[in-house]
Design a protein around this motif. Structure first.
Motif, short mmCIF file in Angstrom:
data_model
loop_
_atom_site.label_atom_id
_atom_site.label_comp_id
_atom_site.label_asym_id
_atom_site.label_seq_id
_atom_site.Cartn_x
_atom_site.Cartn_y
_atom_site.Cartn_z
N ARG A 225 -168.33 -6.92 80.63
CA ARG A 225 -167.54 -6.54 81.68
C ARG A 225 -166.30 -7.43 81.84
N ALA A 226 -166.50 -8.54 81.81
CA ALA A 226 -165.49 -9.63 82.07
C ALA A 226 -164.68 -9.63 80.98
N ALA A 227 -165.14 -9.43 79.74
CA ALA A 227 -164.18 -9.56 78.37
C ALA A 227 -163.56 -8.44 78.39
N ALA A 228 -164.06 -7.17 78.82
CA ALA A 228 -163.46 -5.87 78.78
C ALA A 228 -162.37 -5.97 79.74
N ALA A 229 -162.24 -6.53 81.09
CA ALA A 229 -161.26 -6.68 81.89
C ALA A 229 -160.25 -7.66 81.08
N VAL A 230 -160.66 -8.85 80.49
CA VAL A 230 -159.48 -9.54 79.91
C VAL A 230 -158.77 -8.56 78.95
N ALA A 231 -159.57 -7.79 77.92
CA ALA A 231 -158.87 -7.07 77.02
C ALA A 231 -158.01 -5.89 77.57
N LYS A 232 -158.45 -5.39 78.42
CA LYS A 232 -157.51 -4.34 79.23
C LYS A 232 -156.26 -4.94 79.65
N ALA A 233 -156.56 -6.02 80.21
CA ALA A 233 -155.10 -6.61 80.95
C ALA A 233 -154.44 -6.95 79.70
N ALA A 234 -154.82 -7.63 78.48
CA ALA A 234 -154.12 -7.84 77.54
C ALA A 234 -153.25 -6.74 76.69
N ILE A 235 -154.24 -5.66 76.63
CA ILE A 235 -153.58 -4.34 76.33
C ILE A 235 -152.44 -3.78 77.13
N ALA A 236 -152.47 -3.86 78.52
CA ALA A 236 -151.51 -3.35 79.41
C ALA A 236 -150.46 -4.27 79.22
N GLU A 237 -150.44 -5.52 79.04
CA GLU A 237 -149.47 -6.49 78.84
C GLU A 237 -148.64 -6.22 77.70
N HIS A 238 -149.38 -5.91 76.75
CA HIS A 238 -149.07 -5.54 75.32
C HIS A 238 -148.09 -4.35 75.37
N GLN A 239 -148.60 -3.35 76.16
CA GLN A 239 -147.90 -2.00 76.21
C GLN A 239 -146.81 -2.16 77.10
N ALA A 240 -146.55 -3.07 78.10
CA ALA A 240 -145.42 -3.25 78.82
C ALA A 240 -144.22 -3.73 77.93
N TRP A 241 -144.69 -4.76 77.02
CA TRP A 241 -143.89 -5.24 76.01
C TRP A 241 -143.38 -4.47 75.02
N ILE A 242 -144.03 -3.44 74.65
CA ILE A 242 -143.80 -2.35 73.58
C ILE A 242 -142.58 -1.50 74.31
N ASP A 243 -142.98 -1.29 75.52
CA ASP A 243 -141.99 -0.10 76.29
C ASP A 243 -140.90 -0.84 76.50
N THR A 244 -140.81 -2.01 77.26
CA THR A 244 -139.68 -2.57 77.74
C THR A 244 -138.83 -3.57 76.87
N VAL A 245 -139.49 -4.13 75.58
CA VAL A 245 -138.91 -4.86 74.93
C VAL A 245 -138.74 -4.12 73.50
N LEU A 246 -139.92 -3.89 72.88
CA LEU A 246 -139.84 -3.50 71.34
C LEU A 246 -138.99 -2.12 71.28
N VAL A 247 -139.52 -1.14 71.89
CA VAL A 247 -138.67 0.19 72.02
C VAL A 247 -137.34 0.02 72.42
N SER A 248 -137.25 -0.73 73.47
CA SER A 248 -135.56 -0.59 73.99
C SER A 248 -134.66 -1.52 73.17
N GLN A 249 -135.30 -2.48 72.29
CA GLN A 249 -134.53 -3.21 71.46
C GLN A 249 -134.56 -2.90 69.84
N ALA A 250 -135.38 -1.96 69.65
CA ALA A 250 -135.72 -1.47 68.26
C ALA A 250 -134.26 -1.37 67.64
N ALA A 251 -134.05 -1.67 66.49
CA ALA A 251 -132.64 -1.44 65.84
C ALA A 251 -132.83 -1.53 64.28
N GLY A 252 -133.89 -1.61 63.99
CA GLY A 252 -133.87 -2.03 62.43
C GLY A 252 -133.96 -0.45 61.67
N GLU A 253 -133.76 -0.78 60.28
CA GLU A 253 -133.50 0.48 59.29
C GLU A 253 -135.01 0.77 58.81
N TRP A 254 -135.30 2.12 58.92
CA TRP A 254 -136.57 2.58 58.33
C TRP A 254 -136.50 2.75 56.82
#
Length: 598
Positions: A225-254
């Motif tokens: 349970r302690a490890a799961a809480a750590v993992a969920k917090a890390a996933i939430a932090e990563h989601q925030a980075w994806i939403d606020t940094v990666l998606v907003s700054q994405a400018a590459g050519e696919w």
């Protein structure tokens, strides 16, 4: 439909120096006896390469069935990618020192496959550089770190949960490495948006593990349970980075462009076929299949006043007649509530049909229909997820995505029209039997573990498409014309996959042109075409493997029939072919007809 994971994509970040092969791998399967000192030397090199990958990519090791490192995670940092590149380069140099003419034929095949893979890794790191801009390649690894432990019962549950506890504890560092490796400015917007939807699905994997906590002693439960809480917090932090940094700054050519695309395609196919040749063949096949569909449409629409079905139709008459006939196919469809049960019944029926008919010797390994985990949804509707070659007795998963809950009734209706009961028949044959499940279960038995993990995408995808034709040929569903029509429509998808991939990555196609190819020329429903438009942008050089492999499989079959004449035995032919593992079809031809390997 794609395989769940290309094993080459999950290659470990190998060491620069060869490592000794440890007992769990060497004891897993008996290699064909070495016929010469050169064979023995190559076996040592192949074993060292495999061991390096297993040791330095614990996630890959779990998926391949070596469980020594189940409590560890990969190094996804820039340094990890550099180590992977250096390892591939070092092994490539060692392999180049071999005189392959001194090797037995089986080792010549493995050497050629390994050389293509190693050269592709070096090119991918130095030239394509997807690790700098494609977040989806990380998503597969991160999700598989947990899914590989919970999905299959390769060890007692408490043992697997203990490994998951250790891995979840490492999620903050792991996801931090992903952020350090990616350059948002080079990331295409569509890649960022797709991974934003997938990342949230990682939480469901953590919850799946938590639901099994009762199998542990109290202290171990607390750790989980302690490890799961750590993992969920890390996933939430990563989601925030994806939403606020990666998606907003994405400018590459696919779009890859011609040079990158052609190079990547050559590695993906391991074939001398050029992009121009593939497109020309696909366009010719498109016209031929549509003509065959029109002939069936005339049959099933006989007696109808409209649309007209003259022997020599105009383009508009052909389009209208095929579309009208397909409405009969679409009318027989499941509901959102019955979709999975219908697919299960069709899987059971296909397995029984193959067992009762002289098509190919069926495997004894189990197969299960399961829902696609959330972290893998959003790219394709169905997947085949086979066990690793060292866990080959465990089940293969035929994964089917449910209809998303946020879809409108119109979107759900579009999906169910596309994946009607006749099309589900072909999809289940493709992913199940005699398609991916059957072929890969047999491939996993090959004495060469190297050949099992470095499968040819065009062989594997081509076989599954060819298998759909074989089932129609063998009288599955009593040769019903609507089954034949649905199968030909599926074949149109296979053909247009290749045209679409070339069009969007090299020829600058926009969404309107891509959608017209899929919805008009190939009669796909809007939801299917919209999903494929996304898939074409987030992947490259994989979609042509279906058409190229299908065409190569039929060419080889016709050559074998011509050589054998009246003595041709389809079951014996298929058993022989699948017994080679999953090398490129051209290599299978060389083995079958005792030609020089190269």
């Amino acid at each position: 439909m794609p395989l769940l994971l290309d094993r080459r994509m999950l290659m470990a970040f190998g060491a620069a120096a060869a490592l000794p092969l440890l007992a769990p791998l060497s004891a897993a399967r008996a290699q064909t006896p070495a016929l010469s000192p050169a064979d023995a030397a190559f076996d040592a090199l192949a074993a060292a390469w495999l061991e390096a990958n297993l040791r330095l990519s614990p996630i890959t090791a779990t998926l391949w069935g070596d469980h020594r490192y189940d409590d560890r995670l990969d190094d996804l940092s820039p340094q990890g990618w550099a180590a992977r590149r250096d390892s591939a380069s070092a092994f490539l140099a060692q392999l180049s020192a071999f005189n392959t003419a001194d090797l037995s034929r089986e080792r010549q095949v493995d050497a050629a496959i390994l050389r293509n893979s190693l050269a592709g890794e070096v090119w991918s790191h130095d030239t394509l550089q997807a690790h700098l801009w494609d977040p989806l390649i990380y998503q597969s690894s991160v999700g598989s770190a947990l899914y590989g432990l919970v999905a299959r019962d390769f060890a007692p549950l408490p043992t697997r949960l203990a490994s998951a506890t250790a891995r979840m504890s490492g999620f903050p560092a792991l996801l931090g490495q992903v952020r350090a490796s990616l350059d948002p400015a080079r990331t295409p917007k569509i890649h960022a948006e797709t991974v934003a939807g997938q990342n949230a699905g990682l939480v469901s994997l953590v919850d799946l593990l938590l639901a099994e906590a009762g199998a542990l002693a109290p202290e171990a439960q607390a750790d989980l349970r302690a490890a799961a809480a750590v993992a969920k917090a890390a996933i939430a932090e990563h989601q925030a980075w994806i939403d606020t940094v990666l998606v907003s700054q994405a400018a590459g050519e696919w779009r890859l462009g011609a040079d990158l695309y052609d190079a990547k395609l050559a590695f993906a196919l391991d074939s001398p076929l050029s992009r121009t040749e593939i497109k020309a063949a696909a366009e010719q096949a498109l016209a031929q299949v549509r003509a065959e569909m029109y002939d069936i449409a005339r049959q099933v629409l006989a007696g109808a006043a409209v649309p007209p079905t003259p022997p020599k139709p105009t383009a508009d008459q052909e389009q209208a007649a095929i579309a009208a006939a397909l409405e009969l196919v679409y009318a027989d469809r499941a509901t959102p509530e019955t979709l999975i049960a219908v697919a299960q019944a069709k899987l059971d029926a296909a397995i029984a049909f193959v067992a009762a008919n002289p098509i190919v010797t069926p495997p004894t390994e189990p197969v299960e229909l399961v829902l696609t985990p959330e972290f893998q949804r959003g790219v394709a509707v169905a997947y085949c997820d086979p066990p690793g070659p060292l866990d080959r007795e465990l089940p293969t998963f035929y994964k089917l995505s449910p209809i998303p809950e946020d879809w409108t009734p119109e979107q759900a209706e579009s999906f169910l029209r596309e994946y009607n009961n006749w099309t589900l028949e072909g999809l289940t044959v493709h992913e199940g039997t005699p398609g991916h499940y059957l072929q890969l279960a047999i491939s996993n038995r090959h004495p060469s573990v190297l050949r099992s993990v470095l499968w040819s995408g065009s062989f594997v995808e081509g076989w599954a498409c060819y298998a759909q034709d074989v089932m129609v040929e063998a009288g599955h569903r009593d040769g019903h014309p609507l089954y034949r029509l649905a199968n030909l429509k599926f074949l149109l998808r296979v053909i247009t996959n290749a045209i679409l991939d070339i069009g969007v990555h090299v020829e600058g196609w926009d969404e309107a042109k891509a959608m017209h190819l899929m919805t008009h020329d190939a009669f796909q429903q809007e939801r299917e075409a919209a999903g494929k438009w996304t898939r074409a942008r987030v992947s490259s050089a994989q979609l042509p493997t279906y058409f190229v492999g299908w065409r190569e499989h039929w060419s080889l079959r016709r050559e074998a029939e011509a050589k054998a004449g009246a003595a041709f035995d389809m079951k014996a032919y298929h058993d022989t072919l699948l017994g080679y593992g999953s090398p490129p079809v051209r290599v299978s031809r060389q083995l079958m007809f005792d030609l020089p390997v190269g």
